[in-house]
Design a protein around this motif. Structure first.
Motif, PDB file in Angstrom:
ATOM      1  N   GLN A 154      14.011   4.303  -1.434  1.00 12.21           N
ATOM      2  CA  GLN A 154      14.864   5.078  -1.560  1.00 12.21           C
ATOM      3  C   GLN A 154      14.230   6.299   0.252  1.00 12.21           C
ATOM      4  N   ILE A 155      13.197   5.974  -0.268  1.00 11.85           N
ATOM      5  CA  ILE A 155      12.481   6.672   1.007  1.00 11.85           C
ATOM      6  C   ILE A 155      12.819   5.826   2.530  1.00 11.85           C
ATOM      7  N   ILE A 156      13.128   4.573   2.356  1.00 10.38           N
ATOM      8  CA  ILE A 156      13.118   3.869   3.338  1.00 10.38           C
ATOM      9  C   ILE A 156      13.971   3.096   3.667  1.00 10.38           C
ATOM     10  N   LYS A 166       1.960   7.081   7.580  1.00 10.86           N
ATOM     11  CA  LYS A 166       2.900   7.002   8.543  1.00 10.86           C
ATOM     12  C   LYS A 166       2.869   6.173  10.247  1.00 10.86           C
ATOM     13  N   LYS A 167       2.207   5.745   9.586  1.00 11.92           N
ATOM     14  CA  LYS A 167       1.790   3.849  10.738  1.00 11.92           C
ATOM     15  C   LYS A 167       2.618   3.461  10.387  1.00 11.92           C
ATOM     16  N   LEU A 172       8.101   0.545  11.159  1.00  9.22           N
ATOM     17  CA  LEU A 172       9.235  -0.305  10.682  1.00  9.22           C
ATOM     18  C   LEU A 172       9.710   0.327  11.381  1.00  9.22           C
ATOM     19  N   GLN A 173      10.527   1.446  11.984  1.00  9.83           N
ATOM     20  CA  GLN A 173      11.134   2.449  13.331  1.00  9.83           C
ATOM     21  C   GLN A 173      10.979   1.295  14.520  1.00  9.83           C
ATOM     22  N   THR A 221       0.875  -1.377   0.488  1.00 12.38           N
ATOM     23  CA  THR A 221      -0.062   0.052  -0.162  1.00 12.38           C
ATOM     24  C   THR A 221       0.960   1.085  -0.091  1.00 12.38           C
ATOM     25  N   PHE A 222       1.829   1.757   1.137  1.00 11.14           N
ATOM     26  CA  PHE A 222       2.980   2.570   0.948  1.00 11.14           C
ATOM     27  C   PHE A 222       3.740   2.869  -0.653  1.00 11.14           C
ATOM     28  N   ALA A 223       3.875   1.492  -0.974  1.00 16.39           N
ATOM     29  CA  ALA A 223       4.712   2.022  -2.250  1.00 16.39           C
ATOM     30  C   ALA A 223       3.891   1.781  -3.453  1.00 16.39           C
TER      31      ALA A 223
END
Length: 259
Positions: A186-188, A28-29, A34-35, A10-12
């Motif tokens: 790249q964002i991750i 954001k969730k 991930l963090q 979904t994010f991708a």
């Protein structure tokens, strides 16, 4: 933290097709998930870890012998020559390496008989990397297509999501790959960098027993072999394995159509 098994997909889709720089609440969730869970996947890469870089070609012939590119030409490219990659955007160098000569050479996707320059490196200090290679699950699209049981428990969902990241980072890059397709990884990678990690480890899709490394700071390495020199290798054999492409395409289409 409650999150769905298709959160990465979904994010991708959102960052490729809708909004790349402004995250909605769902994205954001996913970032917060991930963090939190990345801590369990942190691994050290010490000064005793030898990493290998490969580059097609050689520096010429001397005394009837092919000469590899010198070590300084085997480093990561300068900013003005850094092209788009799975981890880095254009203009921001990244140090890509592999765990072995076989993996590094395979990632070049060479022809039989082609000459490849190889160099060995070690980090200046112990680095911290997020290891994606321990969460090995079938791709979500394949599970859906094959009607396999989908992850349900929080632990199963976590493993599936990190496995999806491993597949995403491992996906081979080609000259025809659209720049937008790089956006999710790249964002991750930028997130991981901002959280204090030095790089990421992921499976090689070309050499299935191998691992690839990508470090966000390209200046953290020096020569690692005793002689401080690169080597020249000739490709001897290439092993090809294929799989039905329409199986994955069909599963992806079914997911996008809500089936």
């Amino acid at each position: 933290m409650s999150i769905t098994y298709d959160a990465y997909q979904t994010f991708a889709d959102k960052v490729v097709n809708k909004s790349r720089f402004v995250l909605d609440e769902e994205s954001k969730k996913f970032r917060a998930f991930l963090q939190d869970s990345a801590r369990k996947r942190k691994r050290p890469v010490g000064q005793d870890q030898q990493l290998v870089r490969a580059r097609k070609g050689h520096a010429g012939i001397e005394n009837s012998f092919f000469q590899p590119y010198p070590i300084e030409q085997m480093l990561a490219p300068p900013p003005d020559k850094a092209s788009e990659g799975r981890i880095n955007p254009k203009g921001i160098p990244c140090f890509y390496a592999a765990d072995s000569i076989e993996t590094a050479v395979s990632e070049m996707r060479p022809w039989i008989g082609e000459l490849i320059s190889v160099a060995f490196f070690r980090p200046f200090a112990t680095l911290s990397a997020i290891d994606l290679t321990n969460d090995i699950e079938s791709p979500l699209a394949l599970k859906i297509c094959m009607r396999k049981e989908l992850p349900a428990s929080p632990a199963e969902i976590e493993t599936q999501l990190w496995s999806e990241l491993n597949h995403a980072f491992s996906q081979p890059v080609s000259n025809t790959t659209e720049v937008a397709e790089y956006a999710p990884t790249q964002i991750i990678s930028e997130w991981l960098k901002s959280w204090g990690y030095d790089g990421v480890v992921y499976k090689s899709s070309i050499h299935t027993d191998g691992k690839n490394y990508a470090f966000f700071n390209a200046n953290l390495f020096t020569e690692g072999n005793e002689a401080g020199m690169s080597q020249i290798h000739r490709v001897g054999t290439i092993k090809i394995k294929s799989e039905p492409a329409n199986t994955i395409l069909s599963a992806s289409n079914n997911r996008n159509n809500g089936k």
